[in-house]
Design a protein around this motif. Structure first.
Motif, PDB file in Angstrom:
ATOM      1  N   ASN A 103       0.825  -1.210   0.000  1.00  0.00           N
ATOM      2  CA  ASN A 103       0.000   0.000   0.000  1.00  0.00           C
ATOM      3  C   ASN A 103       0.856   1.255   0.000  1.00  0.00           C
ATOM      4  OD1 ASN A 103      -2.422  -1.302  -0.124  1.00  0.00           O
ATOM      5  ND2 ASN A 103      -2.746  -1.336   2.101  1.00  0.00           N
ATOM      6  N   LYS A 104       1.939   1.220   0.753  1.00  0.00           N
ATOM      7  CA  LYS A 104       2.844   2.381   0.798  1.00  0.00           C
ATOM      8  C   LYS A 104       3.461   2.612  -0.566  1.00  0.00           C
ATOM      9  CE  LYS A 104       4.112   2.638   5.651  1.00  0.00           C
ATOM     10  NZ  LYS A 104       5.143   2.521   6.649  1.00  0.00           N
ATOM     11  N   LYS A 105       3.913   1.492  -1.201  1.00  0.00           N
ATOM     12  CA  LYS A 105       4.530   1.620  -2.522  1.00  0.00           C
ATOM     13  C   LYS A 105       3.500   2.164  -3.530  1.00  0.00           C
ATOM     14  CE  LYS A 105       8.156  -1.827  -2.166  1.00  0.00           C
ATOM     15  NZ  LYS A 105       8.683  -3.091  -2.660  1.00  0.00           N
ATOM     16  N   GLN A 106       2.247   1.671  -3.423  1.00  0.00           N
ATOM     17  CA  GLN A 106       1.209   2.136  -4.348  1.00  0.00           C
ATOM     18  C   GLN A 106       0.898   3.617  -4.097  1.00  0.00           C
ATOM     19  OE1 GLN A 106      -2.117  -0.509  -3.893  1.00  0.00           O
ATOM     20  NE2 GLN A 106      -1.318  -2.007  -5.370  1.00  0.00           N
ATOM     21  N   ASN A 107       0.860   3.961  -2.842  1.00  0.00           N
ATOM     22  CA  ASN A 107       0.602   5.364  -2.493  1.00  0.00           C
ATOM     23  C   ASN A 107       1.700   6.272  -3.036  1.00  0.00           C
ATOM     24  OD1 ASN A 107      -1.804   4.819  -1.256  1.00  0.00           O
ATOM     25  ND2 ASN A 107      -0.952   4.734   0.811  1.00  0.00           N
ATOM     26  N   LYS A 108       2.955   5.799  -2.922  1.00  0.00           N
ATOM     27  CA  LYS A 108       4.089   6.591  -3.432  1.00  0.00           C
ATOM     28  C   LYS A 108       3.979   6.749  -4.934  1.00  0.00           C
ATOM     29  CE  LYS A 108       7.691   5.895  -0.012  1.00  0.00           C
ATOM     30  NZ  LYS A 108       8.992   5.340   0.271  1.00  0.00           N
ATOM     31  N   LYS A 109       3.632   5.624  -5.629  1.00  0.00           N
ATOM     32  CA  LYS A 109       3.502   5.675  -7.080  1.00  0.00           C
ATOM     33  C   LYS A 109       2.378   6.633  -7.468  1.00  0.00           C
ATOM     34  CE  LYS A 109       5.211   1.190  -8.550  1.00  0.00           C
ATOM     35  NZ  LYS A 109       4.882  -0.097  -9.173  1.00  0.00           N
ATOM     36  N   THR A 110       1.259   6.537  -6.765  1.00  0.00           N
ATOM     37  CA  THR A 110       0.119   7.402  -7.063  1.00  0.00           C
ATOM     38  C   THR A 110       0.490   8.861  -6.810  1.00  0.00           C
ATOM     39  OG1 THR A 110      -1.379   5.641  -6.367  1.00  0.00           O
ATOM     40  CG2 THR A 110      -2.320   7.826  -6.562  1.00  0.00           C
ATOM     41  N   ALA A 111       1.191   9.082  -5.712  1.00  0.00           N
ATOM     42  CA  ALA A 111       1.600  10.447  -5.374  1.00  0.00           C
ATOM     43  C   ALA A 111       2.553  10.997  -6.426  1.00  0.00           C
ATOM     44  CB  ALA A 111       2.246  10.479  -4.009  1.00  0.00           C
ATOM     45  N   SER A 112       3.509  10.181  -6.866  1.00  0.00           N
ATOM     46  CA  SER A 112       4.467  10.657  -7.868  1.00  0.00           C
ATOM     47  C   SER A 112       3.773  10.899  -9.211  1.00  0.00           C
ATOM     48  CB  SER A 112       5.629   9.666  -8.022  1.00  0.00           C
ATOM     49  OG  SER A 112       5.152   8.432  -8.524  1.00  0.00           O
ATOM     50  N   LYS A 113       2.751  10.041  -9.511  1.00  0.00           N
ATOM     51  CA  LYS A 113       1.980  10.256 -10.735  1.00  0.00           C
ATOM     52  C   LYS A 113       1.227  11.579 -10.647  1.00  0.00           C
ATOM     53  CE  LYS A 113       0.917   5.620 -12.447  1.00  0.00           C
ATOM     54  NZ  LYS A 113      -0.152   4.629 -12.643  1.00  0.00           N
ATOM     55  N   ASP A 114       0.633  11.825  -9.477  1.00  0.00           N
ATOM     56  CA  ASP A 114      -0.115  13.065  -9.278  1.00  0.00           C
ATOM     57  C   ASP A 114       0.784  14.288  -9.434  1.00  0.00           C
ATOM     58  OD1 ASP A 114      -2.401  11.628  -8.905  1.00  0.00           O
ATOM     59  OD2 ASP A 114      -2.373  11.758  -6.700  1.00  0.00           O
ATOM     60  N   ILE A 115       1.988  14.166  -8.859  1.00  0.00           N
ATOM     61  CA  ILE A 115       2.945  15.283  -8.945  1.00  0.00           C
ATOM     62  C   ILE A 115       3.343  15.519 -10.399  1.00  0.00           C
ATOM     63  CG2 ILE A 115       5.285  16.009  -8.350  1.00  0.00           C
ATOM     64  CD1 ILE A 115       4.815  14.607  -5.607  1.00  0.00           C
ATOM     65  N   THR A 116       3.577  14.407 -11.108  1.00  0.00           N
ATOM     66  CA  THR A 116       3.977  14.503 -12.516  1.00  0.00           C
ATOM     67  C   THR A 116       2.868  15.154 -13.336  1.00  0.00           C
ATOM     68  OG1 THR A 116       5.263  12.474 -12.267  1.00  0.00           O
ATOM     69  CG2 THR A 116       4.795  13.188 -14.502  1.00  0.00           C
ATOM     70  N   ILE A 117       1.640  14.710 -13.086  1.00  0.00           N
ATOM     71  CA  ILE A 117       0.496  15.280 -13.811  1.00  0.00           C
ATOM     72  C   ILE A 117       0.354  16.773 -13.487  1.00  0.00           C
ATOM     73  CG2 ILE A 117      -2.028  15.249 -13.976  1.00  0.00           C
ATOM     74  CD1 ILE A 117      -1.816  12.154 -13.636  1.00  0.00           C
ATOM     75  N   PHE A 118       0.542  17.098 -12.215  1.00  0.00           N
ATOM     76  CA  PHE A 118       0.423  18.491 -11.782  1.00  0.00           C
ATOM     77  C   PHE A 118       1.471  19.364 -12.489  1.00  0.00           C
ATOM     78  CE2 PHE A 118       1.718  21.903  -8.869  1.00  0.00           C
ATOM     79  CZ  PHE A 118       0.516  22.606  -8.789  1.00  0.00           C
ATOM     80  N   ILE A 119       2.728  18.828 -12.520  1.00  0.00           N
ATOM     81  CA  ILE A 119       3.829  19.585 -13.155  1.00  0.00           C
ATOM     82  C   ILE A 119       3.540  19.772 -14.640  1.00  0.00           C
ATOM     83  CG2 ILE A 119       6.272  19.477 -13.805  1.00  0.00           C
ATOM     84  CD1 ILE A 119       6.743  18.155 -11.016  1.00  0.00           C
ATOM     85  N   LEU A 120       3.068  18.679 -15.284  1.00  0.00           N
ATOM     86  CA  LEU A 120       2.734  18.767 -16.712  1.00  0.00           C
ATOM     87  C   LEU A 120       1.603  19.783 -16.954  1.00  0.00           C
ATOM     88  CD1 LEU A 120       2.903  15.010 -17.807  1.00  0.00           C
ATOM     89  CD2 LEU A 120       4.447  16.841 -18.486  1.00  0.00           C
ATOM     90  N   ALA A 121       0.629  19.756 -16.038  1.00  0.00           N
ATOM     91  CA  ALA A 121      -0.491  20.694 -16.167  1.00  0.00           C
ATOM     92  C   ALA A 121       0.004  22.139 -16.041  1.00  0.00           C
ATOM     93  CB  ALA A 121      -1.553  20.389 -15.129  1.00  0.00           C
ATOM     94  N   VAL A 122       0.893  22.359 -15.048  1.00  0.00           N
ATOM     95  CA  VAL A 122       1.451  23.713 -14.848  1.00  0.00           C
ATOM     96  C   VAL A 122       2.220  24.149 -16.089  1.00  0.00           C
ATOM     97  CG1 VAL A 122       3.141  25.052 -13.528  1.00  0.00           C
ATOM     98  CG2 VAL A 122       1.492  23.592 -12.341  1.00  0.00           C
ATOM     99  N   LEU A 123       3.068  23.221 -16.621  1.00  0.00           N
ATOM    100  CA  LEU A 123       3.854  23.534 -17.823  1.00  0.00           C
ATOM    101  C   LEU A 123       2.939  23.832 -19.013  1.00  0.00           C
ATOM    102  CD1 LEU A 123       6.749  20.906 -17.546  1.00  0.00           C
ATOM    103  CD2 LEU A 123       6.914  23.382 -17.236  1.00  0.00           C
ATOM    104  N   LEU A 124       1.861  23.026 -19.118  1.00  0.00           N
ATOM    105  CA  LEU A 124       0.929  23.228 -20.217  1.00  0.00           C
ATOM    106  C   LEU A 124       0.247  24.608 -20.124  1.00  0.00           C
ATOM    107  CD1 LEU A 124      -0.393  21.934 -22.717  1.00  0.00           C
ATOM    108  CD2 LEU A 124      -2.144  21.031 -21.204  1.00  0.00           C
ATOM    109  N   VAL A 125      -0.178  24.951 -18.912  1.00  0.00           N
ATOM    110  CA  VAL A 125      -0.816  26.254 -18.685  1.00  0.00           C
ATOM    111  C   VAL A 125       0.165  27.381 -19.007  1.00  0.00           C
ATOM    112  CG1 VAL A 125      -1.770  27.790 -16.915  1.00  0.00           C
ATOM    113  CG2 VAL A 125      -2.508  25.406 -17.029  1.00  0.00           C
ATOM    114  N   ALA A 126       1.445  27.192 -18.565  1.00  0.00           N
ATOM    115  CA  ALA A 126       2.462  28.215 -18.820  1.00  0.00           C
ATOM    116  C   ALA A 126       2.692  28.371 -20.328  1.00  0.00           C
ATOM    117  CB  ALA A 126       3.757  27.843 -18.116  1.00  0.00           C
ATOM    118  N   ALA A 127       2.766  27.217 -21.013  1.00  0.00           N
ATOM    119  CA  ALA A 127       2.994  27.256 -22.460  1.00  0.00           C
ATOM    120  C   ALA A 127       1.842  27.965 -23.170  1.00  0.00           C
ATOM    121  CB  ALA A 127       3.172  25.841 -22.997  1.00  0.00           C
TER     122      ALA A 127
END
Length: 198
Positions: free
Chosen positions: A4-28
């Motif tokens: 569960n911890k590993k899955q949570n970490k993966k989900t969290a890192s996916k969320d962060i990645t999506i967030f960063i991509l979203a921010v970059l997309l908005v900036a672009a």
């Protein structure tokens, strides 16, 4: 638990990645929109400038046309003024001499040398008729030279045809010049002018 911890970490890192991509997309997108706005502004200004240039050019053309119109009006008013002045001279009440003829009042228009000839011209403004004779009389001391011409009727006045006399008939010095007019209904002579022949 470990899974569960590993899955949570993966989900969290996916969320962060999506967030960063979203921010970059908005900036672009933001940068793109800003760039488009900047590109469109100079174009509009250019269009405004060219529109202003067109307006200025049309104003200049209008001004030139207005000036041409004003010149035409000035010319026509000068023509009208000349006609009125001629008419005013004609409207002077006719004077009658002892023999019952109208007293004509010729005027010398010019005397000039034209090559090997002396030329003179004149007009009569106080009468208007179709037949008559203008006689140019040049005199100096005992010498007299005459030249007779027909008349040219105009609206409101008479022109004397130009007289051209051989230059060789004249001696050097100052000559007196006048016009004598004679017709069936009128006669008269102009005031005397002087003309110097070298």
């Amino acid at each position: 638990m470990v899974k569960n911890k590993k899955q949570n970490k993966k989900t969290a890192s996916k969320d962060i990645t999506i967030f960063i991509l979203a921010v970059l997309l908005v900036a672009a997108i933001t940068f793109g929109v800003v760039a488009l706005i900047k590109q469109s502004q100079p174009k509009e200004t250019g269009e405004k400038d060219s529109a202003q240039d067109k307006n200025t050019a049309s104003e200049i053309l209008k001004t030139e046309e207005d000036l041409k119109d004003e010149d035409k009006v000035a010319e026509s008013s000068n023509d009208a003024k000349d006609r009125m002045e001629a008419d005013e001279k004609v409207k002077v009440p006719a004077e009658i001499d002892e023999s019952g003829l109208i007293i004509a009042k010729p005027e010398i228009s010019f005397v000039a040398e034209e090559g090997d000839k002396i030329a003179a011209g004149g007009a009569i403004y106080n009468i208007n008729e179709s037949e008559g004779t203008c006689t140019y009389v040049f005199s100096k001391g005992d010498s007299t030279i005459t030249a007779s011409t027909k008349i040219l009727p105009n609206p409101g006045y008479i022109s004397c045809e130009t007289a051209r006399i051989e230059r060789s008939k004249f001696t050097s010095g100052t000559w007196s010049v006048k016009i004598q007019y004679k017709s069936k209904t009128a006669e008269g002579e102009s005031e005397t002018q002087t003309y110097t022949i070298k």
